[in-house]
Design a protein around this motif. Structure first.
Motif, PDB file in Angstrom:
ATOM      1  N   LYS A  57       0.847  -1.188   0.000  1.00 13.80           N
ATOM      2  CA  LYS A  57       0.000   0.000   0.000  1.00 13.80           C
ATOM      3  C   LYS A  57       0.885   1.242   0.000  1.00 13.80           C
ATOM      4  N   PRO A  58       0.488   2.264  -0.730  1.00  9.85           N
ATOM      5  CA  PRO A  58       1.266   3.513  -0.675  1.00  9.85           C
ATOM      6  C   PRO A  58       1.339   4.021   0.758  1.00  9.85           C
ATOM      7  N   LYS A  59       2.513   4.527   1.123  1.00 12.48           N
ATOM      8  CA  LYS A  59       2.687   5.037   2.478  1.00 12.48           C
ATOM      9  C   LYS A  59       1.822   6.268   2.677  1.00 12.48           C
ATOM     10  N   LYS A  60       1.024   6.244   3.735  1.00 13.07           N
ATOM     11  CA  LYS A  60       0.143   7.361   4.018  1.00 13.07           C
ATOM     12  C   LYS A  60       0.954   8.518   4.586  1.00 13.07           C
ATOM     13  N   PRO A  61       0.788   9.711   4.042  1.00 20.20           N
ATOM     14  CA  PRO A  61       1.526  10.853   4.599  1.00 20.20           C
ATOM     15  C   PRO A  61       0.979  11.218   5.976  1.00 20.20           C
ATOM     16  N   MET A  62       1.802  11.914   6.759  1.00 18.98           N
ATOM     17  CA  MET A  62       1.327  12.420   8.034  1.00 18.98           C
ATOM     18  C   MET A  62       0.253  13.471   7.766  1.00 18.98           C
ATOM     19  N   MET A  63      -0.905  13.273   8.388  1.00 19.95           N
ATOM     20  CA  MET A  63      -2.014  14.196   8.204  1.00 19.95           C
ATOM     21  C   MET A  63      -2.041  15.214   9.347  1.00 19.95           C
ATOM     22  N   LEU A  64      -2.746  16.305   9.105  1.00 24.85           N
ATOM     23  CA  LEU A  64      -2.869  17.314  10.145  1.00 24.85           C
ATOM     24  C   LEU A  64      -3.488  16.713  11.402  1.00 24.85           C
ATOM     25  N   SER A  65      -4.416  15.792  11.214  1.00 29.60           N
ATOM     26  CA  SER A  65      -5.062  15.160  12.366  1.00 29.60           C
ATOM     27  C   SER A  65      -4.110  14.272  13.151  1.00 29.60           C
ATOM     28  N   ASP A  66      -2.951  13.924  12.575  1.00 27.26           N
ATOM     29  CA  ASP A  66      -1.954  13.123  13.298  1.00 27.26           C
ATOM     30  C   ASP A  66      -1.137  13.973  14.259  1.00 27.26           C
ATOM     31  N   LEU A  67      -1.129  15.291  14.061  1.00 28.65           N
ATOM     32  CA  LEU A  67      -0.372  16.198  14.922  1.00 28.65           C
ATOM     33  C   LEU A  67      -1.187  16.522  16.173  1.00 28.65           C
ATOM     34  N   PRO A  68      -0.567  17.115  17.180  1.00 28.93           N
ATOM     35  CA  PRO A  68      -1.341  17.543  18.353  1.00 28.93           C
ATOM     36  C   PRO A  68      -2.488  18.453  17.928  1.00 28.93           C
ATOM     37  N   PRO A  69      -3.649  18.348  18.600  1.00 28.78           N
ATOM     38  CA  PRO A  69      -4.822  19.149  18.197  1.00 28.78           C
ATOM     39  C   PRO A  69      -4.551  20.639  18.102  1.00 28.78           C
ATOM     40  N   ALA A  70      -3.654  21.164  18.940  1.00 26.55           N
ATOM     41  CA  ALA A  70      -3.368  22.609  18.909  1.00 26.55           C
ATOM     42  C   ALA A  70      -2.799  23.053  17.573  1.00 26.55           C
ATOM     43  N   CYS A  71      -2.238  22.143  16.800  1.00 28.03           N
ATOM     44  CA  CYS A  71      -1.621  22.539  15.523  1.00 28.03           C
ATOM     45  C   CYS A  71      -2.663  23.020  14.514  1.00 28.03           C
ATOM     46  N   ALA A  72      -3.876  22.462  14.558  1.00 31.71           N
ATOM     47  CA  ALA A  72      -4.932  22.954  13.669  1.00 31.71           C
ATOM     48  C   ALA A  72      -5.283  24.391  14.019  1.00 31.71           C
ATOM     49  N   ARG A  73      -5.303  24.700  15.302  1.00 27.26           N
ATOM     50  CA  ARG A  73      -5.557  26.083  15.727  1.00 27.26           C
ATOM     51  C   ARG A  73      -4.440  27.003  15.268  1.00 27.26           C
ATOM     52  N   ILE A  74      -3.196  26.579  15.458  1.00 29.41           N
ATOM     53  CA  ILE A  74      -2.046  27.399  15.061  1.00 29.41           C
ATOM     54  C   ILE A  74      -2.040  27.651  13.560  1.00 29.41           C
ATOM     55  N   LEU A  75      -2.464  26.657  12.809  1.00 26.96           N
ATOM     56  CA  LEU A  75      -2.519  26.814  11.358  1.00 26.96           C
ATOM     57  C   LEU A  75      -3.510  27.902  10.962  1.00 26.96           C
ATOM     58  N   ASN A  76      -4.554  28.086  11.770  1.00 31.21           N
ATOM     59  CA  ASN A  76      -5.601  29.057  11.444  1.00 31.21           C
ATOM     60  C   ASN A  76      -5.426  30.404  12.127  1.00 31.21           C
ATOM     61  N   GLU A  77      -4.374  30.559  12.927  1.00 30.85           N
ATOM     62  CA  GLU A  77      -4.136  31.851  13.576  1.00 30.85           C
ATOM     63  C   GLU A  77      -3.811  32.912  12.520  1.00 30.85           C
TER      64      GLU A  77
END
Length: 359
Positions: free
Chosen positions: A279-299
């Motif tokens: 199977k193709p290697k799945k890339p690291m998704m945003l959801s794999d990072l700590p939840p705060a990273c989604a907030r930081i991305l949207n700051e």
């Protein structure tokens, strides 16, 4: 209760539910992004207090600042990568090292990758450098002139090794190289310094007197053109995950170093014949990072890069010290066991960072 009021309450509830679903859908869509695309596309940092979130190879950065392209004792290389961002204390340390290394006969630093504006996984290259606490410094001294933008993109760093060898070339290596590593390792906030095993061996064979600082200097693949400085989790970053502490009573010149001079670290992995198409290697998704990273991305971002570029260490140093000028104590945080991350294959007795860098 009147029917009209009930209707208004019902409509309000429906609107709230619809808004919540919309926000969840947007959040889910954001979380489904490959993390390296999400963070690699950011040109400016998050306007927020400085905060490193997650682990060095799985996290992000808020309130990052850029080291100026040019300083009195440094020049930044590979400007097109936009990786000259870091936690203010990382930037302050680089500027301090550039000044104080002059005492050791070092002409100035050529600074490589630090982090992206908001940290996170990079589009190419490093697995670490994600939380603003890692920086690469070339082992090539800064020239006595300002390099052009083209030179900064295309000039190659000089390898410290003899050709086709694991050992340092004595015609290239100088006492100033060793002095630079010693100075960096002696800063209390520095956790580790990664170098090629040949460089570590050179230090083991030649350093006399105090060798306590050598425990921080760790052999690793690559790193013969540059060395990698990693500082500890800083105050104000409760979500930062530190590495396990090193044994400061071991200079690292024994069995753990000898392993690097066997065939095992360098032999290619044996090909495994798959029983079915992999199977193709799945890339690291945003959801794999700590939840705060989604907030930081949207700051929100600053209005210009000038707002977040610290000039010649003045503001960076102020941000990295307490009001009385004394560095704040670094609070304890729970260590992350090495088993929690994808590690290379050396024996457990070999002290290694995780995971193995791709570049």
């Amino acid at each position: 209760m009147p029917a009209k009021r009930l209707t208004r309450i019902g409509l309000a509830a429906l609107l709230c539910a619809a808004t919540a679903l919309e926000m969840m859908s947007a959040s889910d869509a954001l979380a489904d992004q490959p993390a390296k695309q999400a963070f690699g596309s950011q040109k400016l940092p998050a306007v927020a207090k400085p905060e490193s979130v997650g682990f060095y190879s799985k996290g992000c950065l808020a309130g990052g600042v850029a080291i100026p392209v040019d300083g009195p004792n440094w020049q930044v290389m590979r400007l097109s990568r936009n990786r000259r961002w870091g936690h203010p204390r990382m930037i302050a340390l680089l500027e301090r090292l550039s000044r104080e290394a002059a005492q050791d006969g070092w002409t100035g630093l050529l600074v490589g990758d630090i982090s992206q504006p908001r940290g996170g996984p990079m589009l190419t290259g490093h697995a670490s450098h994600q939380i603003g606490l890692d920086a690469d410094i070339w082992l090539t001294p800064m020239p006595n002139r300002r390099l052009t933008a083209e030179e900064r993109e295309n000039t190659s760093a000089v390898s410290m090794l003899r050709k086709d060898s694991l050992y340092v070339d004595p015609d290239i290596w100088t006492p100033a190289h060793a002095a630079l590593l010693k100075r960096a390792a002696n800063y209390p906030e520095v956790e580790r310094i990664f170098v090629h095993p040949g460089i570590k061996k050179k230090l083991c064979d030649t350093v006399t007197g105090d060798r306590g600082w050598m425990a921080k200097v760790r052999p690793y693949w690559g790193h013969h053109y540059h060395f990698h400085v990693r500082i500890s989790c800083q105050p104000g970053s409760p979500g930062c995950k530190p590495q396990e502490p090193i044994n400061r009573n071991d200079d690292g010149c024994g069995k753990s170093l000898a392993w690097w001079f066997t065939d095992e670290p360098w032999k290619p992995a044996k090909p495994v014949k798959p029983t079915k198409p992999p199977k193709p290697k799945k890339p690291m998704m945003l959801s794999d990072l700590p939840p705060a990273c989604a907030r930081i991305l949207n700051e929100p971002a600053p209005t210009s890069i000038a707002d977040v570029t610290f000039g010649l260490g003045r503001n960076a140093t102020a941000a990295a010290t307490a009001p009385n000028g004394v560095q704040e104590a670094i609070p304890a945080a729970p260590a992350v066991p090495a088993a929690a991350f994808a590690a290379p294959t050396p024996p457990a007795s070999i002290p290694l960072p995780v995971p193995r860098p791709r570049n």
